[in-house]
Write an enzyme that holds these catalytic residues in place. Structure first.
Site, PDB file in Angstrom:
ATOM      1  N   GLY A 297       0.831  -1.193   0.000  1.00  0.00           N
ATOM      2  CA  GLY A 297       0.000   0.000   0.000  1.00  0.00           C
ATOM      3  C   GLY A 297       0.868   1.246   0.000  1.00  0.00           C
ATOM      4  N   GLU A 298       0.364   2.307   0.606  1.00  0.00           N
ATOM      5  CA  GLU A 298       1.058   3.594   0.728  1.00  0.00           C
ATOM      6  C   GLU A 298       1.185   4.337  -0.596  1.00  0.00           C
ATOM      7  OE1 GLU A 298       4.891   3.250   2.566  1.00  0.00           O
ATOM      8  OE2 GLU A 298       4.188   1.942   4.177  1.00  0.00           O
ATOM      9  N   GLY A 299       0.880   3.711  -1.719  1.00  0.00           N
ATOM     10  CA  GLY A 299       1.149   4.292  -3.025  1.00  0.00           C
ATOM     11  C   GLY A 299       2.475   3.847  -3.597  1.00  0.00           C
TER      12      GLY A 299
END
Length: 332
Positions: A297-299
């Protein structure tokens, strides 16, 4: 070049040209918007980590120590961390400018435990969608942003995303539910049962005909709603929307179900190791650029894909034509 010789890179370039309505597209500046919120469903033991990790990770983002900080810096992308409903208070003195903190958009300090009641009210769902739009309209559009990459953080959010995936696609819970932060076999079985219980309680009707706001209200997350709103506003302003993994792609599907035209502005950065991501990409009819087994996640996957986007723009803008380069075109 011979026709189509750059394959998907050329397809990306054409998409950029269409979005920006020019044959000389620009891909900078770019931003990664990491929306963060807590989830009441974490009470059910669906994550390998406690809820306080959400707030702790926010501090890590703001101090520049997370994977997204490292990868975004390499790409020259701005990082915005948006509080959509974090339980832990975050002091503005807690960071040193490695990421921008957007602290005033949370509608509540985490969603409800959706095995007991809907995750949020319809008013909260609308407020969170609007908050995501505001991030783009007030923070990114004035800076001339060309690309908005969507990232997320929130303990419990793969449970919410898996529930939304079943609700929106009709796929079986067991087929779209993964291990998230790394739960063991018992934890995974518990996660599946929790989602099945919640869907039976709130959403007996599933699939394409389900009103997306109803799904969001029942089993969604504030950060997922915010990302959907951000995607809609970015598309409205002719920015490319770069989806990261499972969570942000669920937000992308919500956005498309709300406004189908938003689909043309989206690119899937990568295919996550989470099994539900495949179902979401199929529902969006998007072919991801990368497949690296990521599930952070997180980008992070979106940040990695930014280089390909930049290269696609460069090709369309700077590469010579046959005529311009004095190269003979094909016979006939």
């Amino acid at each position: 070049m011979p026709t189509g010789a750059l394959g998907r890179l050329l397809e990306l370039g054409r998409q950029l040209c269409a979005i920006q309505e020019t044959l000389e597209p620009r891909t900078e500046p770019a931003a990664v918007v990491v929306m963060v919120a807590d989830h009441g469903i974490a009470e059910e033991g669906v994550s390998a980590y406690p809820s306080e990790v959400t707030g702790q990770m926010v501090l890590n983002f703001l101090k520049g120590g997370a994977a997204i900080n490292v990868l975004a810096k390499r790409q020259g992308a701005r990082v915005l961390v948006v509080d959509m409903g974090v339980q832990q208070p975050i002091s503005p003195q807690a960071f040193d400018g490695q990421a921008e903190w957007v602290a005033d958009l949370a509608v509540a300090r985490g969603t409800n435990n959706f095995t007991k009641s809907p995750a949020m009210t319809m008013e909260q769902a609308e407020q969170s969608l609007a908050a995501g739009r505001r991030v783009v309209a007030e923070r990114l559009a004035p800076a001339g942003m060309r690309i908005v990459a969507l990232g997320d953080m929130g303990i419990g959010n793969t449970t919410s995303a898996s529930a939304l995936t079943t609700a929106l696609t009709g796929q079986p819970v067991i087929a779209v539910t993964g291990r998230g932060t790394g739960v063991d076999d018992a934890g995974w079985r518990r996660k599946v049962k929790v989602i099945e219980k919640a869907l039976a309680l709130h959403l007996p009707q599933r699939g394409n005909r389900l009103e997306p706001r109803d799904a969001l209200r029942a089993v969604g997350g504030f950060e997922i709603a915010g990302l959907a709103g951000a995607a809609l506003e970015a598309a409205r302003r002719r920015m490319l929307v770069l989806l990261d993994g499972f969570i942000s792609s669920v937000a992308g599907l919500l956005a498309v179900r709300l406004e189908p035209a938003a689909r043309g502005y989206m690119v899937a950065a990568h295919r996550s190791a989470e099994p539900g991501h495949r179902a979401i990409l199929e529902a969006l009819d998007l072919n991801p650029l990368l497949d690296l087994g990521l599930r952070l996640g997180e980008g992070t996957g979106a940040a990695l894909a930014l280089n390909l986007i930049h290269c696609a723009g460069d090709i369309m803008r700077d590469m010579a034509t046959f005529e311009g380069a004095g190269v003979s075109d094909r016979l006939g």
